[in-house]
Every structure is written in structure tokens, then in C-alpha cells.
Design a protein around this motif. Structure first.
Motif, PDB file in Angstrom:
ATOM      1  N   ARG A  55    -116.230 -30.122 -18.616  1.00  0.00           N
ATOM      2  CA  ARG A  55    -114.701 -30.105 -19.176  1.00  0.00           C
ATOM      3  C   ARG A  55    -113.762 -29.921 -17.552  1.00  0.00           C
ATOM      4  O   ARG A  55    -114.269 -29.301 -16.996  1.00  0.00           O
ATOM      5  N   HIS A  56    -112.685 -30.328 -17.641  1.00  0.00           N
ATOM      6  CA  HIS A  56    -111.833 -30.172 -16.792  1.00  0.00           C
ATOM      7  C   HIS A  56    -111.240 -28.891 -16.822  1.00  0.00           C
ATOM      8  O   HIS A  56    -110.725 -28.316 -17.900  1.00  0.00           O
ATOM      9  N   TYR A  57    -110.877 -27.926 -15.687  1.00  0.00           N
ATOM     10  CA  TYR A  57    -110.222 -26.606 -15.803  1.00  0.00           C
ATOM     11  C   TYR A  57    -109.282 -27.007 -14.503  1.00  0.00           C
ATOM     12  O   TYR A  57    -109.757 -27.232 -13.518  1.00  0.00           O
ATOM     13  N   ASP A  59    -107.131 -27.692 -18.096  1.00  0.00           N
ATOM     14  CA  ASP A  59    -106.757 -28.821 -18.938  1.00  0.00           C
ATOM     15  C   ASP A  59    -105.810 -29.795 -18.354  1.00  0.00           C
ATOM     16  O   ASP A  59    -104.898 -29.358 -17.858  1.00  0.00           O
ATOM     17  N   GLU A  60    -106.106 -31.174 -18.106  1.00  0.00           N
ATOM     18  CA  GLU A  60    -105.355 -32.254 -17.722  1.00  0.00           C
ATOM     19  C   GLU A  60    -105.438 -32.150 -16.124  1.00  0.00           C
ATOM     20  O   GLU A  60    -104.209 -32.585 -15.929  1.00  0.00           O
ATOM     21  N   ASP A  61    -105.949 -31.082 -15.688  1.00  0.00           N
ATOM     22  CA  ASP A  61    -105.910 -31.233 -14.281  1.00  0.00           C
ATOM     23  C   ASP A  61    -104.576 -30.476 -13.566  1.00  0.00           C
ATOM     24  O   ASP A  61    -103.762 -30.199 -14.497  1.00  0.00           O
ATOM     25  N   GLN A  70    -103.612 -33.816  -6.526  1.00  0.00           N
ATOM     26  CA  GLN A  70    -104.334 -33.626  -7.965  1.00  0.00           C
ATOM     27  C   GLN A  70    -105.771 -33.042  -7.562  1.00  0.00           C
ATOM     28  O   GLN A  70    -106.388 -33.634  -6.869  1.00  0.00           O
ATOM     29  N   PHE A  72    -109.134 -30.601 -10.175  1.00  0.00           N
ATOM     30  CA  PHE A  72    -109.679 -30.251 -11.145  1.00  0.00           C
ATOM     31  C   PHE A  72    -110.907 -29.662 -10.678  1.00  0.00           C
ATOM     32  O   PHE A  72    -111.643 -29.965  -9.825  1.00  0.00           O
ATOM     33  N   PHE A 124    -107.219 -37.115 -14.876  1.00  0.00           N
ATOM     34  CA  PHE A 124    -106.371 -37.565 -15.845  1.00  0.00           C
ATOM     35  C   PHE A 124    -105.321 -38.357 -15.026  1.00  0.00           C
ATOM     36  O   PHE A 124    -104.817 -38.439 -14.063  1.00  0.00           O
ATOM     37  N   ARG A 125    -104.836 -39.517 -15.856  1.00  0.00           N
ATOM     38  CA  ARG A 125    -104.068 -40.171 -15.456  1.00  0.00           C
ATOM     39  C   ARG A 125    -102.442 -39.655 -15.236  1.00  0.00           C
ATOM     40  O   ARG A 125    -101.915 -38.971 -16.157  1.00  0.00           O
ATOM     41  N   ARG A 126    -102.080 -39.553 -14.040  1.00  0.00           N
ATOM     42  CA  ARG A 126    -100.619 -38.814 -13.692  1.00  0.00           C
ATOM     43  C   ARG A 126     -99.918 -39.875 -12.731  1.00  0.00           C
ATOM     44  O   ARG A 126    -100.665 -40.551 -11.980  1.00  0.00           O
TER      45      ARG A 126
END
Length: 277
Positions: A55-57, A59-61, A70, A72, A124-126
Motif C-alpha cells: 500500500r502507498h503511504y 494514499d495517492e502519494d 512525487q 510514496f 499515482f498518475r498526477r
């Protein structure tokens, strides 16, 4: 430093040492402000009591819309016996933040390759564009102390593959402010990239060297080959790095202080050949 943990010396200029020293001062200051108890794992978890593998920490980077940096944190089951690594930070720069002239490296065989495997740790796509470069991963122990730096193959993060020289030019553009769970963590990550910059440069060069060697030897679509995951790595110690800088600066100061510098005599003594103080 060690090249993949084999002894390898790196030449570092005094300008670079001063920059590294400034980064070490930032890390020290962050620790002092936290009462010398800053734990970057706690910072990124933001009070969450448990952590789940993959899981990313957070959430959503963490994503900075100004610099397009960016990152995570995540964990997964250890692949090395008796590893001290609790988890690692994956650090990226997205296309809008890249320097002018940075261009993806394309291998001819990839044009006809089968679909790549799904990325293991994609960001995550940003932002508006898809291109993203994985700059580095920083492994830390449960107390948040750095224990390893490493680079990964393209398929691991689903990144766009840029040559080492371009990735190095992106390092100085990694800056995260006013976003994320922790300002201290943002500053710590940026300072880590500066403090270990010579080692990171060598890791990036090794990354490209190892990928090309694998490509010649295995004749596979190397960037999507699941057999090649970690492309270069180095075990590190924050204390050892800072001690090296302190020693270099101390030795330099001693050398400068020991020099006998010619000085002019007082005018009342007349002008002669000069003397030493």
C-alpha cells in the motif's frame, strides 16, 4: 562509497563537500527540532497504527504541483535474509518538472515487444502528462534511519526510462513544499538526495551499465524483464556519511592552519624580503 557493496572510491570536489555538508546540517536541524527523535516512518504514516504491504503511504502519494516532484513509502516482504530494511521511499519527478532537453531512451526491440508486465510499484498518475522518472529509492529501518539506496528496472514502477545523465539533472529539481503529511519529511528527503549525491550519481551510472550488460547477455526486452528488478544498490549509513564530511572539513582546516604564510614586516623595520609569522 561501495559499488554494489564492493569497495569503490569516488572523487568528490570541495564544492560538492560543502553542498553535502549543508544538506547534513538540514538533517541535523530537523532532528534537533524533533527533539532528536524524528522517525520518517512515523512521519509518513501520519498516526496510522498499522502498515500493509504494497500500500502507498500516504494514499495517492505526495505530489508537489509546482515542482512536479512525487514520492510514496511502502513495504513488502523482504527479499534479503536478515534485512534491516522496514520499507522504502520511491522518489519521482514528473514530466512537467523535468529540465529542457531530457529525452526518454528507447530501445529498438521495445517497439515490437509484448505488453510489459504490470508495474509492481507504480506512482499515482498526477499532472497532465504520463512521463515520469524514478530518481531513486531510499530504504529505511523501523527507526527511520537510511540503510540502503537503490535503483530499479523500468517495469518495477512503470516509469519512462531516461538515461543516467538526465536523471542526475532531475535530482536538484526534487523539492516538495506545503504538501503531504510532514514538512520535516519533505525536507529530509530533499536533503538526503543532496547528502548522498555522489553515491547516487554512481548508482545511476551503474544502473545504465548493468541494464546494457543484461541486454547484451540475455538478449531480452531488458526494461520489461522481471528477472532484473534491482539495477544497482548501496548499503549506507547516515552517521558514516556525516562523519566523513566532518573529517574532511577538519583535515582541510588543519592543513590550511599549518601553512606558514609570508607577511610583510612593519614599516618601521623597512622593506625587506618578508618574513613568516
Amino acid at each position: 562509497m561501495a559499488r554494489d557493496n564492493a569497495q569503490q572510491s569516488l572523487r568528490v570536489s570541495w564544492v560538492e563537500i560543502e553542498r553535502m555538508t549543508a544538506a547534513a546540517a538540514v538533517i541535523r536541524e530537523i532532528g534537533d527540532l524533533a527533539g532528536d527523535s524524528l522517525n520518517v516512518v512515523d512521519e509518513v504514516m501520519a498516526g496510522q497504527p498499522t502498515i500493509a504491504d504494497w500500500r502507498h503511504y500516504p494514499d495517492e502519494d505526495v505530489f508537489d504541483p509546482t515542482s512536479h516532484a512525487q514520492y510514496f513509502y511502502h513495504t513488502h516482504p523482504p527479499r534479503r535474509p536478515a534485512s534491516r530494511e522496514h520499507g522504502h521511499f520511491h522518489i519521482f519527478l514528473r514530466a512537467e518538472g523535468m529540465p529542457v532537453g531530457a529525452a526518454p531512451l528507447l530501445f529498438p526491440e521495445l517497439a515490437v515487444a509484448a505488453a510489459p508486465p504490470p508495474p509492481q510499484a507504480p506512482p499515482f498518475r498526477r499532472g497532465a502528462r504520463e512521463e515520469v522518472s524514478h530518481l531513486l529509492a531510499i530504504g529505511v529501518d523501523a527507526e527511520g534511519k537510511p540503510v540502503r539506496l537503490f535503483t530499479t528496472n523500468r517495469w518495477v514502477t512503470g516509469e519512462t526510462w531516461y538515461p543516467a545523465g538526465d536523471v542526475l539533472s532531475m535530482l536538484d529539481r526534487f523539492q516538495v513544499t506545503d504538501v503531504g503529511p510532514s514538512e520535516a519529511l519533505n525536507q529530509w528527503l530533499g536533503a538526503m538526495l543532496r547528502l548522498f549525491r555522489p553515491q547516487i550519481l554512481e548508482l545511476l551510472r551503474l544502473r545504465d551499465q548493468n541494464v546494457m550488460a543484461w541486454r547484451r547477455r540475455k538478449r531480452t526486452h531488458v526494461l520489461d524483464d522481471p528477472a532484473l528488478e534491482i539495477t544497482s544498490h548501496l548499503d549506507v549509513s547516515l552517521d558514516v556519511q556525516v562523519a566523513f564530511l566532518d573529517r574532511m572539513r577538519s583535515e582541510r582546516a588543519a592543513r590550511l592552519a599549518s601553512r606558514r604564510v609570508p607577511v610583510l614586516p612593519a614599516l618601521s623595520e623597512g622593506w625587506g624580503e618578508g618574513q613568516t609569522d
